[in-house]
Design an enzyme around this catalytic site. Sequence first.
Site, mmCIF file in Angstrom:
data_model
loop_
_atom_site.group_PDB
_atom_site.id
_atom_site.type_symbol
_atom_site.label_atom_id
_atom_site.label_comp_id
_atom_site.label_asym_id
_atom_site.label_seq_id
_atom_site.Cartn_x
_atom_site.Cartn_y
_atom_site.Cartn_z
ATOM 1 N N HIS A 35 0.604 -1.396 -0.363
ATOM 2 C CA HIS A 35 0.463 0.190 -0.208
ATOM 3 C C HIS A 35 0.548 1.171 0.267
ATOM 4 O O HIS A 35 1.679 0.990 1.010
ATOM 5 C CB HIS A 35 -1.420 0.289 1.287
ATOM 6 C CG HIS A 35 -1.964 1.054 1.603
ATOM 7 N ND1 HIS A 35 -2.534 1.509 0.764
ATOM 8 C CD2 HIS A 35 -1.088 2.702 1.652
ATOM 9 C CE1 HIS A 35 -3.362 2.646 1.375
ATOM 10 N NE2 HIS A 35 -2.418 3.839 1.776
ATOM 11 N N ASP A 73 -15.202 2.696 7.592
ATOM 12 C CA ASP A 73 -13.970 3.471 7.804
ATOM 13 C C ASP A 73 -14.149 4.461 6.101
ATOM 14 O O ASP A 73 -14.545 5.598 6.549
ATOM 15 C CB ASP A 73 -12.408 2.388 6.603
ATOM 16 C CG ASP A 73 -11.486 3.565 5.955
ATOM 17 O OD1 ASP A 73 -11.377 4.908 6.906
ATOM 18 O OD2 ASP A 73 -11.509 4.002 4.906
ATOM 19 N N ARG A 115 -14.654 12.390 8.236
ATOM 20 C CA ARG A 115 -13.258 13.587 8.781
ATOM 21 C C ARG A 115 -13.112 14.503 7.968
ATOM 22 O O ARG A 115 -12.303 15.267 7.862
ATOM 23 C CB ARG A 115 -11.904 12.323 8.635
ATOM 24 C CG ARG A 115 -11.377 11.212 9.870
ATOM 25 C CD ARG A 115 -11.268 10.843 9.400
ATOM 26 N NE ARG A 115 -9.311 10.460 9.276
ATOM 27 C CZ ARG A 115 -9.459 9.596 8.195
ATOM 28 N NH1 ARG A 115 -9.788 8.835 8.093
ATOM 29 N NH2 ARG A 115 -7.877 10.249 8.063
ATOM 30 N N SER A 120 -7.237 3.860 9.774
ATOM 31 C CA SER A 120 -8.145 3.875 8.197
ATOM 32 C C SER A 120 -7.403 2.550 6.885
ATOM 33 O O SER A 120 -8.353 2.349 6.472
ATOM 34 C CB SER A 120 -8.188 5.539 7.572
ATOM 35 O OG SER A 120 -8.741 5.049 6.849
ATOM 36 N N LYS A 169 -8.285 -1.048 6.471
ATOM 37 C CA LYS A 169 -8.330 -1.841 4.979
ATOM 38 C C LYS A 169 -7.555 -3.152 4.308
ATOM 39 O O LYS A 169 -7.996 -3.875 3.498
ATOM 40 C CB LYS A 169 -8.890 -0.960 3.646
ATOM 41 C CG LYS A 169 -9.967 -0.318 4.097
ATOM 42 C CD LYS A 169 -9.094 1.657 3.562
ATOM 43 C CE LYS A 169 -9.257 2.369 3.448
ATOM 44 N NZ LYS A 169 -9.301 4.071 3.009
HETATM 45 N N1 URA Z 1 -5.676 7.043 2.785
HETATM 46 C C1 URA Z 1 -6.374 6.732 4.047
HETATM 47 O O1 URA Z 1 -6.622 5.176 2.710
HETATM 48 N N2 URA Z 1 -7.222 7.024 5.109
HETATM 49 C C2 URA Z 1 -6.596 7.285 5.358
HETATM 50 O O2 URA Z 1 -6.970 8.430 6.439
HETATM 51 C C3 URA Z 1 -5.717 8.477 4.227
HETATM 52 C C4 URA Z 1 -4.897 7.349 3.945
#
Ligand code: URA
Length: 426
Positions: free
Chosen positions: A85, A164, A171, A186, A190
């Site tokens: 990621h 999320d 947010r 977050s 995932k």
């Molecule tokens: N990417 C995400 O998936 N979440 C965040 O809070 C910031 C970047």
Amino acid sequence: MSEFDAVDVIRTKRDGARLSDEQIDGVIDAYTRRLIPDEQMSALLMAIFLRGMHPGELTRWTAAMIDSGVRMDLSTVDRRTVDKHSTGGVGDKITLPLAPLVAACGAAVPQLSGRGLGHTGGTLDKLESIPGWRATVSNADYLAQLRDVGAVVCAAGDDLAPADKLLYALRDVTGTVESIPLIASSIMSKKIAEGAEAIVLDVKVGSGAFMKDVETARVLAETMVGLGAAHGVRTIALLTAMDVPLGRTAGNALEVTEAVEVLAGGGPPDVVELTITLAREMLEAVGLSTVDPADALRDGRAMDTWRAMIAAQGGDPDAALPTAPERHVVTAEASGVLTGLDAYAVGVAAWRLGAGRARKEDPVSAVAGVVVLAEPGERVEAGSPLLELHTDDPARIPRALAALHGAVELDGTADRLPLLIDRIGA
Ligand code: URA
């Protein structure tokens, strides 16, 4: 959970105390089921933003976010599973050559991805510039592709960490995005829900990244590595440079073209180096360190896997990619050594040309973007070409040029970040 309970959770965090497991589970579950209104969740997010979270509290918070949906079961995939990621950067097309490369070396790469928002592009948007390619894959096809091809990059379903999706949207409008515990939970909720055995994180640092300085990026990386370990997922983080754009292109089809060049054995040296470095980390994380990804890139195995990966999702790997009807070349104003090219400015320019979206429902242009014609470190002469702007709408060019104002530095003295800044994790 009743309204009274939510207020109690908010007060606990507001006063700097630690949330109990029951409070965390209750608040995430109730918010996901829309039993807590946005105003209460906003207050809690702001309290977390200001007070932070204890590591144990954050682990439970992340677990509750994972449990708001399903954790994928990859046990029927007879390969070791590993994902990567990136926290996002300008010209960051690394997933495109990396996923097939790692698959060609014997691992499986399950990548459930999102779309780009703001100045960094999304991997799905890039792949959608390939004629016929589709981002949506059924669960059964997802598992079959992982087994047969070894790599899938597709859209995450609604059942992957649904908490999320709601929290991120909130947010975004409450000034609570830039919080290390909220970003870490977050991303990791995932990634852990995706079900891979190991995760390699590319935490970008610099003007074009979320994290502008090395110290903050290191804290984010350490927090995410800790969350992975707490959930039984081996997690490694690399801190890498995002002060200048990665490679020579930013924009959807432009980046696919560059990724294919890398798979064909060419491509810009920084993209090649980062692809191979991340591939080595991913393979090592799942015990496949005897395989050298540089060989698989050189001998065409990674390209074969790319072609299979694109075709499995309806794409034509031989189709010509769309190109921009409108182009504008930016030239050097003076002679000198090109010492800086601000990644953020290039990202905003590509976005304004049509490559990115301001709201998540906006369409993106496949052809829009920026091509870097002179590399930082090169000597340029006054009037020589530096950048080429691509768009399908010439009316977008003046605003892109405004974004680039001051982005080019000639004969500067400030140090550039090294491509690989640090590595975190055992
Ligand atoms: N990417 C995400 O998936 N979440 C965040 O809070 C910031 C970047």
